[in-house]
Design a protein around this motif. Structure first.
Motif, PDB file in Angstrom:
ATOM      1  N   UNK A   3     -17.539  21.631  35.696  1.00  0.00           N
ATOM      2  CA  UNK A   3     -18.096  23.022  36.547  1.00  0.00           C
ATOM      3  C   UNK A   3     -18.768  24.068  35.558  1.00  0.00           C
ATOM      4  N   UNK A   4     -18.138  24.195  34.526  1.00  0.00           N
ATOM      5  CA  UNK A   4     -18.720  25.092  33.599  1.00  0.00           C
ATOM      6  C   UNK A   4     -20.398  24.851  33.349  1.00  0.00           C
ATOM      7  N   UNK A   5     -20.779  23.654  33.225  1.00  0.00           N
ATOM      8  CA  UNK A   5     -22.019  23.230  33.055  1.00  0.00           C
ATOM      9  C   UNK A   5     -22.744  23.628  34.201  1.00  0.00           C
ATOM     10  N   UNK A   6     -22.475  23.398  35.470  1.00  0.00           N
ATOM     11  CA  UNK A   6     -23.231  23.740  36.539  1.00  0.00           C
ATOM     12  C   UNK A   6     -23.143  25.281  36.760  1.00  0.00           C
ATOM     13  N   UNK A   7     -21.931  25.957  36.457  1.00  0.00           N
ATOM     14  CA  UNK A   7     -22.131  27.385  36.519  1.00  0.00           C
ATOM     15  C   UNK A   7     -23.215  27.973  35.855  1.00  0.00           C
ATOM     16  N   UNK A   8     -23.232  27.466  34.576  1.00  0.00           N
ATOM     17  CA  UNK A   8     -24.308  27.944  33.518  1.00  0.00           C
ATOM     18  C   UNK A   8     -25.929  27.577  33.807  1.00  0.00           C
ATOM     19  N   UNK A   9     -26.034  26.325  34.665  1.00  0.00           N
ATOM     20  CA  UNK A   9     -27.204  26.186  35.187  1.00  0.00           C
ATOM     21  C   UNK A   9     -27.604  27.143  36.184  1.00  0.00           C
ATOM     22  N   UNK A  61     -19.869  38.324  48.246  1.00  0.00           N
ATOM     23  CA  UNK A  61     -20.176  38.694  47.067  1.00  0.00           C
ATOM     24  C   UNK A  61     -19.046  38.082  46.130  1.00  0.00           C
ATOM     25  N   UNK A  62     -17.794  38.236  46.749  1.00  0.00           N
ATOM     26  CA  UNK A  62     -16.594  38.205  46.052  1.00  0.00           C
ATOM     27  C   UNK A  62     -16.454  36.561  46.016  1.00  0.00           C
ATOM     28  N   UNK A  63     -17.031  35.860  46.871  1.00  0.00           N
ATOM     29  CA  UNK A  63     -17.030  34.463  46.769  1.00  0.00           C
ATOM     30  C   UNK A  63     -17.714  33.724  45.706  1.00  0.00           C
ATOM     31  N   UNK A  81     -13.551  30.023  39.495  1.00  0.00           N
ATOM     32  CA  UNK A  81     -12.428  29.744  40.481  1.00  0.00           C
ATOM     33  C   UNK A  81     -13.054  28.774  41.473  1.00  0.00           C
ATOM     34  N   UNK A  82     -11.942  27.791  42.171  1.00  0.00           N
ATOM     35  CA  UNK A  82     -12.327  27.155  43.319  1.00  0.00           C
ATOM     36  C   UNK A  82     -12.756  27.604  44.540  1.00  0.00           C
ATOM     37  N   UNK A 116     -20.965  25.952  47.267  1.00  0.00           N
ATOM     38  CA  UNK A 116     -21.580  25.407  46.028  1.00  0.00           C
ATOM     39  C   UNK A 116     -22.933  24.881  46.351  1.00  0.00           C
ATOM     40  N   UNK A 117     -22.989  24.305  47.591  1.00  0.00           N
ATOM     41  CA  UNK A 117     -24.254  23.708  48.299  1.00  0.00           C
ATOM     42  C   UNK A 117     -25.133  24.780  48.509  1.00  0.00           C
TER      43      UNK A 117
END
Length: 126
Positions: free
Chosen positions: A3-9, A32-34, A42-43, A49-50
């Motif tokens: 998940x961290x890799x995806x967030x970084x990308x 914005x909060x989401x 966070x989940x 995400x899509x």
């Protein structure tokens, strides 16, 4: 991929496109909060995400699906058409509606200004 890799990308892509979190939130139609919750690890729902990845031209794994230049041109064209419709609407109210060539010229000019001109910092403003 984690998940961290995806967030970084996603963060890297967002910064390359110069999109604020607030504008990414509006353009991708999520709160914005989401978005902030997701970016902090966070989940969130998979559909969230899509929406984020599609807006940024990435696939679900964070790989580039749409090149940066193409994504920016598509956004500029969409925004230029919107702006031209405002001009056309105002002109029509004043009985000075534009012909097809005039509208296409305005769209082209708006698009160039959004990509390379004085309004390039407004490309991703929602």
């Amino acid at each position: 991929m984690t998940r961290k890799d995806l967030i970084n990308k996603i963060q890297t892509r967002r910064k390359k496109l110069n999109i604020t979190i607030e504008n990414l939130s509006k353009i991708s139609h999520i709160g914005t909060r989401t978005l902030n919750r997701f970016l902090s690890g966070d989940d969130v729902k998979l559909s969230t995400i899509e929406k984020i990845t599609q807006t940024l031209g990435l696939d679900f794994a964070g790989n580039e699906v749409v090149k940066l230049k193409d994504l920016m041109e598509k956004r500029a064209n969409k925004k230029a058409i919107f702006l031209a419709s405002l001009v056309q609407g105002t002109s029509s109210l004043e009985m000075q509606g534009l012909d097809k060539d005039g509208i296409e010229n305005i769209i082209s000019n708006f698009k160039q200004e959004l990509l390379n001109g004085q309004y390039k910092d407004k490309l991703w403003v929602a």
